[in-house]
Design an enzyme around this catalytic site. Sequence first.
Site, short mmCIF file in Angstrom:
data_model
loop_
_atom_site.label_atom_id
_atom_site.label_comp_id
_atom_site.label_asym_id
_atom_site.label_seq_id
_atom_site.Cartn_x
_atom_site.Cartn_y
_atom_site.Cartn_z
N TRP A 20 109.32 32.88 73.18
CA TRP A 20 109.84 33.31 74.49
C TRP A 20 109.42 34.73 74.82
O TRP A 20 109.07 35.01 75.97
CB TRP A 20 111.36 33.14 74.57
CG TRP A 20 111.74 31.68 74.65
CD1 TRP A 20 112.42 30.97 73.72
CD2 TRP A 20 111.43 30.76 75.70
NE1 TRP A 20 112.56 29.66 74.13
CE2 TRP A 20 111.97 29.51 75.34
CE3 TRP A 20 110.75 30.86 76.91
CZ2 TRP A 20 111.85 28.37 76.13
CZ3 TRP A 20 110.63 29.74 77.72
CH2 TRP A 20 111.18 28.51 77.32
N ASP A 41 116.53 39.50 76.65
CA ASP A 41 116.66 38.08 76.98
C ASP A 41 117.59 37.46 75.93
O ASP A 41 117.20 37.25 74.79
CB ASP A 41 115.27 37.42 76.95
CG ASP A 41 115.33 35.91 77.20
OD1 ASP A 41 116.44 35.36 77.33
OD2 ASP A 41 114.24 35.29 77.25
N LYS A 85 121.91 27.12 77.79
CA LYS A 85 121.96 27.10 76.33
C LYS A 85 123.41 27.26 75.87
O LYS A 85 123.98 26.36 75.31
CB LYS A 85 121.08 28.22 75.74
CG LYS A 85 119.68 28.31 76.34
CD LYS A 85 118.76 27.19 75.91
CE LYS A 85 117.47 27.11 76.70
NZ LYS A 85 116.56 28.25 76.62
#
Length: 362
Positions: A105, A176, A200
Amino acid sequence: MTQIYNFSAGPAVLPKEVLQQAASEMLDWHGCGMSVMEMSHRGPEFISIYRQAEADLRELLAVPANYKILFLQGGGLGENAVVPLNLVGRVSQPATIDFVHSGSWSGKSIEEAKRYANVNVAASGAPAPFTAVPAEETWQLTPGAAYLHLCTNETIDGVEYNFVPTVQGDTPIVADMSSHILSRVIDVSQYGVIFAGAQKNIGPAGLTLVIVREDLLDHALPICPSSFNWRNVADADSMFNTPPTYAIYIAGLVFAHLKKRGGVAAMEAINIEKARLLYAALDADGFYENRVALANRSRMNVPFYLRDESKNEAFLAGAKARGLLQLKGHKSVGGMRASIYNAMPIEGVQALVDYLNEFAGR
Ligand SMILES: *Cc1c(COP(=O)(O)O)cnc(C)c1O
């Protein structure tokens, strides 16, 4: 209904109590005769839902008064563009953004940011497989960088930060936290910006949370879309345009549920125990393998491999037969992955551990 445990990385498991409440309120929210989905985002009913969600999140994360909480859309990947569009302008041009490349990511964040500024990869765990956060003393940070971007839990690689770095000067840290927000106690004041896609550890897809320090609201580039300009969104209490109302409602139910369970510190204690149980089963003998450095093993996303990969299909089929679902690893890294977010009960982890032991013939 059959009892299953859902180990998906996202969209992911939600607390059963939350889904039951949402079901009971689906057609008629609190006697108003409407579903939350049908309400005007500017009406008193939805405004009360929004205010409560915001206040509960602020309380759960002890968000300081000089931070705004924004309820946006666009997902984690969207923020990879929205963050530079809002922050590159805080330093003289051409700006440089620092990144630590700790997994898939953060890698995507780096690629997107190159469209808006110079990118300095201050430290990198590449090439894959990513198995650790690069040691802080090796980071080559840029004095005067627009910001430092970190992905504090790499969902695909299972690599989680166990420290908050020190930065020189006034460079803000952008984190993040898509896949571990609300799973552990954090000190929000150590970050300039925290963002997280909701699907999530919070709620349904479609909602993206941004927690931003007030002095960082006013640096958007002229090309930044108005509806993603944090100043506009903050001044309009996230109603600059229609926010993802139903996703905010479900997130609000999750926040209330977390408060009832004792808040983030209580969740962290359970998450530590869940991770301990699972990693112990993976480490027990050579049958399974998790390759991440002990200090950086994620408490939320646990990738693992069978040493004998020819058994993968049999493993997944046996898991499915026992109601242990969505254990297949991300296609980029293969193997298996068990995501054990807040809403995964310890009984689910125990059921997976029992199956791991059984399949290994222990
Ligand atoms: C899932 C995820 C993303 C991407 O989220 P989208 O909502 O699909 O854009 C970004 N960062 C992290 C850490 C993630 O886990």
